[in-house]
Write an enzyme that holds these catalytic residues in place. Sequence first.
Site, mmCIF file in Angstrom:
data_model
loop_
_atom_site.group_PDB
_atom_site.id
_atom_site.type_symbol
_atom_site.label_atom_id
_atom_site.label_comp_id
_atom_site.label_asym_id
_atom_site.label_seq_id
_atom_site.Cartn_x
_atom_site.Cartn_y
_atom_site.Cartn_z
ATOM 1 N N LYS A 55 0.348 8.521 2.121
ATOM 2 C CA LYS A 55 1.369 8.449 1.073
ATOM 3 C C LYS A 55 0.829 7.726 -0.158
ATOM 4 O O LYS A 55 0.178 6.689 -0.033
ATOM 5 C CB LYS A 55 2.623 7.751 1.615
ATOM 6 C CG LYS A 55 2.409 6.304 2.060
ATOM 7 C CD LYS A 55 3.650 5.811 2.771
ATOM 8 C CE LYS A 55 3.655 4.345 3.085
ATOM 9 N NZ LYS A 55 3.554 3.428 1.970
ATOM 10 N N ASP A 96 1.878 1.684 7.419
ATOM 11 C CA ASP A 96 0.765 1.050 6.690
ATOM 12 C C ASP A 96 0.098 -0.133 7.401
ATOM 13 O O ASP A 96 -0.224 -1.144 6.753
ATOM 14 C CB ASP A 96 1.242 0.603 5.300
ATOM 15 C CG ASP A 96 1.763 1.752 4.458
ATOM 16 O OD1 ASP A 96 1.736 2.899 4.926
ATOM 17 O OD2 ASP A 96 2.220 1.503 3.328
ATOM 18 N N CYS A 113 6.915 -1.577 1.526
ATOM 19 C CA CYS A 113 6.859 -0.203 2.049
ATOM 20 C C CYS A 113 7.872 0.063 3.164
ATOM 21 O O CYS A 113 8.381 1.186 3.277
ATOM 22 C CB CYS A 113 5.442 0.124 2.475
ATOM 23 S SG CYS A 113 4.334 0.199 1.056
HETATM 24 N N1 TIU Z 1 2.467 -1.127 2.536
HETATM 25 C C1 TIU Z 1 2.934 -1.917 1.585
HETATM 26 O O1 TIU Z 1 3.902 -2.633 1.767
HETATM 27 N N2 TIU Z 1 2.200 -1.958 0.402
HETATM 28 C C2 TIU Z 1 2.142 -3.033 -0.439
HETATM 29 O O2 TIU Z 1 1.518 -2.985 -1.477
HETATM 30 N N3 TIU Z 1 2.791 -4.155 -0.008
HETATM 31 C C3 TIU Z 1 2.788 -5.391 -0.589
HETATM 32 O O3 TIU Z 1 3.545 -6.231 -0.146
HETATM 33 N N4 TIU Z 1 1.949 -5.632 -1.586
#
Ligand code: TIU
Length: 234
Positions: free
Chosen positions: A129, A24, A162
């Site tokens: 995802k 991500d 994530c």
């Molecule tokens: N990729 C991921 O960690 N998504 C989130 O929403 N992370 C946060 O820390 N908000």
Amino acid sequence: MLSVKAEPYSFAFDPASCALVIIDMQRDFVDPGGFGEALGNDVSLLRKAIDPIKRLLAAARKAGMLVIHTREGHRPDLADLPPAKKARGKLKAGIGDKGPMGRILVRGEYGHDIIDALKPKPGEPVVDKPGKGAFFATDLDSMLKNRGIKQLIVCGVTTEVCVNTTVREANDRGFDCLVPEDCVASYFPAFQKAALEMIKAQGGIFGWVGDSAKVVAALAKAKPGSSKGALKKK
Ligand code: TIU
């Protein structure tokens, strides 16, 4: 077999059966002016991971390792967005709404895509995802197993959300995970520390924690392109 010093003990891996998974690294989380910053977060904490990931990505590519990128996001019709996820936070502009870089966490929007510095190369799978974990409702597990992957080096953001969720999912599916601590980042320094401790505690209950320089140095000794895990160019 390569070996790198890590905690709770050395991580031994074969680049042919180990994949680099980058979680991500999307504009909406990492870039100034994105969704993450709009929520009041300091994105500079996340941006510290970009250069170490870049170096590790280059080394993994050179060694012929399988590289997989993930993006958190949803279909433009939001049919895969659980109402609970949409409602959480009571945000004025939340997932699916218009944000600073297009519709927030919607596939195809500018903010949803991976930052230019870590742009996937043609042939590198990108896993879209809908959840925090990269295994939930995706084909990641079958892609890894089809290529004989047994171990993962997991980078990206955020460490406690994530990355941690994915490492736990991977661990339950039988994959060994190494998390290079300089290649993962959180908006919250206390969570960064705790999330890494949780992975390596109790004899490596979820995996290993190391640093990218040691992995890069080990990969430099691997024979370039010898990995069977890498996608073959047609
Ligand atoms: N990729 C991921 O960690 N998504 C989130 O929403 N992370 C946060 O820390 N908000």
